[in-house]
Design an enzyme around this catalytic site. Structure first.
Site, PDB file in Angstrom:
ATOM      1  CE1 TYR A 125       0.587  -1.663   4.573  1.00  0.00           C
ATOM      2  CE2 TYR A 125       0.764   1.151   5.055  1.00  0.00           C
ATOM      3  CZ  TYR A 125       1.451  -0.269   4.899  1.00  0.00           C
ATOM      4  OH  TYR A 125       1.360  -0.244   6.612  1.00  0.00           O
ATOM      5  CG  MET A 127       2.933   4.826   3.992  1.00  0.00           C
ATOM      6  SD  MET A 127       2.944   4.823   5.935  1.00  0.00           S
ATOM      7  CE  MET A 127       2.530   6.311   6.837  1.00  0.00           C
TER       8      MET A 127
HETATM    9  O1  FEC Z   1       9.718   9.632   7.450  1.00  0.00           O
HETATM   10  C1  FEC Z   1       9.879   9.111   7.015  1.00  0.00           C
HETATM   11  O2  FEC Z   1      12.087   8.786   6.664  1.00  0.00           O
HETATM   12  C2  FEC Z   1       9.490   7.835   7.202  1.00  0.00           C
HETATM   13  C3  FEC Z   1       9.560   6.561   6.346  1.00  0.00           C
HETATM   14  C4  FEC Z   1       8.875   5.543   7.254  1.00  0.00           C
HETATM   15  C5  FEC Z   1       7.237   5.137   7.044  1.00  0.00           C
HETATM   16  C6  FEC Z   1       6.780   4.243   7.574  1.00  0.00           C
HETATM   17  C7  FEC Z   1       5.985   2.774   7.442  1.00  0.00           C
HETATM   18  C8  FEC Z   1       5.938   1.587   7.862  1.00  0.00           C
HETATM   19  N1  FEC Z   1       6.907   1.121   9.011  1.00  0.00           N
HETATM   20  C9  FEC Z   1       5.923  -0.191   9.086  1.00  0.00           C
HETATM   21  C10 FEC Z   1       6.821  -1.469   9.372  1.00  0.00           C
HETATM   22  C11 FEC Z   1       8.005  -1.241  10.074  1.00  0.00           C
HETATM   23  C12 FEC Z   1       8.774  -1.831  10.715  1.00  0.00           C
HETATM   24  C13 FEC Z   1       9.827  -1.542  11.604  1.00  0.00           C
HETATM   25  C14 FEC Z   1      10.243  -0.711  11.015  1.00  0.00           C
HETATM   26  C15 FEC Z   1      10.517   0.747  10.918  1.00  0.00           C
HETATM   27  C16 FEC Z   1      10.920   1.753  10.720  1.00  0.00           C
HETATM   28  C17 FEC Z   1      12.266   2.677  11.270  1.00  0.00           C
HETATM   29  C18 FEC Z   1      12.348   3.818  10.458  1.00  0.00           C
HETATM   30  C19 FEC Z   1      10.920   3.747   9.980  1.00  0.00           C
HETATM   31  N2  FEC Z   1      10.073   2.479   9.700  1.00  0.00           N
HETATM   32 FE1  FEC Z   1       8.655   2.078   9.584  1.00  0.00          FE
HETATM   33  N3  FEC Z   1       8.338   3.575   8.537  1.00  0.00           N
HETATM   34  C20 FEC Z   1       9.612   4.683   8.287  1.00  0.00           C
HETATM   35  C21 FEC Z   1      10.465   4.553   8.598  1.00  0.00           C
HETATM   36  N4  FEC Z   1       8.841  -0.071  10.323  1.00  0.00           N
HETATM   37  C22 FEC Z   1      13.033   5.201  10.264  1.00  0.00           C
HETATM   38  C23 FEC Z   1      13.073   2.563  11.698  1.00  0.00           C
HETATM   39  C24 FEC Z   1      14.440   2.203  11.575  1.00  0.00           C
HETATM   40  C25 FEC Z   1      14.673   0.578  10.836  1.00  0.00           C
HETATM   41  O3  FEC Z   1      15.032   0.206  11.076  1.00  0.00           O
HETATM   42  O4  FEC Z   1      14.904   1.708   9.097  1.00  0.00           O
HETATM   43  C26 FEC Z   1      11.166  -2.390  12.832  1.00  0.00           C
HETATM   44  C27 FEC Z   1      12.193  -2.274  11.332  1.00  0.00           C
HETATM   45  C28 FEC Z   1      12.856  -3.461  11.929  1.00  0.00           C
HETATM   46  O5  FEC Z   1      13.760  -3.476  12.752  1.00  0.00           O
HETATM   47  O6  FEC Z   1      12.962  -5.103  12.089  1.00  0.00           O
HETATM   48  C29 FEC Z   1       8.491  -3.363  11.324  1.00  0.00           C
HETATM   49  C30 FEC Z   1       5.064  -0.682   8.857  1.00  0.00           C
HETATM   50  C31 FEC Z   1       4.440   1.210   8.268  1.00  0.00           C
HETATM   51  C32 FEC Z   1       3.503   1.327   7.538  1.00  0.00           C
HETATM   52  C33 FEC Z   1       2.094   1.705   8.559  1.00  0.00           C
HETATM   53  C34 FEC Z   1       2.757   2.709   9.400  1.00  0.00           C
HETATM   54  O7  FEC Z   1       3.038   3.678   9.018  1.00  0.00           O
HETATM   55  O8  FEC Z   1       1.534   2.591  10.133  1.00  0.00           O
HETATM   56  C35 FEC Z   1       3.992  -1.213   8.827  1.00  0.00           C
HETATM   57  C36 FEC Z   1       6.444   5.793   6.156  1.00  0.00           C
END
Ligand code: FEC
Length: 230
Positions: A125, A127
């Site tokens: 999806y 977002m």
């Molecule tokens: O402004 C930005 O750069 C934000 C970008 C961004 C979005 C985003 C959306 C989702 N994520 C989802 C799942 C996970 C899982 C992990 C995880 C970790 C991070 C980290 C950052 C990050 N996410 Fe994210 N996510 C965005 C950014 N996310 C920064 C922490 C650093 C890293 O791991 O790179 C854990 C990953 C792991 O450690 O294995 C799982 C999901 C979404 C969409 C839904 C939502 O936002 O509620 C699901 C955009």
């Protein structure tokens, strides 16, 4: 002879093309197989999946350095009798809130190896973060955004081993700001992950989601059998 066109590559990371396709009556299994083989030329990976529901029959997540190579894949799949029902263009990136993550993890964000083993359930999806009056992600101070994304990362890490997330940036490239592709061991891992993360303040207050597509990742032959392209 005209000069071959120069590759168009991001200065860092990889280009990502999601193609959601329908089978046309004259679709040719052999030609689809050749297109996917040529599309995944070592530097480029093509992950096939069948799609549940009416939005498409099958899809391809193509990822690699050269946008021209991804475009050729699109051309060859169309020539093989697939209609592009929907698509999404994005680039791998290291989030500005992930400066503290280890170098190895950053590299994995920029240059992922796909698909992950044992995670056949896929959802995709797009977002964006909201820019509403009184609810504008882009007017929050950096430290506040960092704190919200830190909490987001913490709740995401609880799904390690069950869900692999590929979040790729599409600001200026496609209709939303990110493409989210989740690979899960079970379909309910995906559902629980998305549900849980909707309670993160960063998502609850500031995220807008586009339409969801659910797929089943498998080797190409199995996908083509599953969608009935004989
Ligand atoms: O402004 C930005 O750069 C934000 C970008 C961004 C979005 C985003 C959306 C989702 N994520 C989802 C799942 C996970 C899982 C992990 C995880 C970790 C991070 C980290 C950052 C990050 N996410 Fe994210 N996510 C965005 C950014 N996310 C920064 C922490 C650093 C890293 O791991 O790179 C854990 C990953 C792991 O450690 O294995 C799982 C999901 C979404 C969409 C839904 C939502 O936002 O509620 C699901 C955009």
């Amino acid at each position: 002879m005209p000069e071959p066109q120069q590759p168009v590559v991001p200065s860092e990371g990889l280009a990502v093309l999601h193609l959601f396709c329908r089978l046309r009556p004259h679709a040719d299994r052999e030609a689809v197989t050749v297109a996917v083989k040529q599309g995944g030329d070592g530097e480029h990976q093509v992950v096939p999946f069948s799609v549940l529901g009416h939005k498409a029959d099958l899809g391809f997540l193509a990822i690699g350095p050269d946008l021209r190579q991804l475009r050729r894949l699109q051309r060859d799949l169309q020539a093989a009798g697939l209609e592009i029902a929907d698509s999404y263009v994005s680039l791998t990136e290291v989030s500005e809130y992930a400066k503290e993550v280890p170098e190895r993890a950053k590299r994995e964000r920029l240059y992922p190896t796909l698909p992950p083993d044992g995670m056949p359930a896929l959802c995709f999806y797009p977002m964006s973060k909201r820019r509403n009056v009184g609810q504008n992600w882009y007017t929050l101070p950096y430290d506040q955004r960092l704190e919200l994304m830190y909490d987001h990362g913490k709740s995401g890490r609880a799904f390690a081993g069950r869900v692999l997330q590929l979040v790729t940036g599409s600001t200026g490239l496609d209709d939303f700001e990110w493409a989210v592709t989740l690979f899960g061991v079970h379909p309910d891992d995906l559902k629980e992950c998305v549900h849980t993360m909707r309670f993160d303040a960063g998502s609850a207050l500031y995220a807008d989601f586009g339409p969801f597509t659910t797929g089943l990742v498998a080797p190409l032959d199995e996908v083509l059998d599953e969608v009935g392209l004989t």
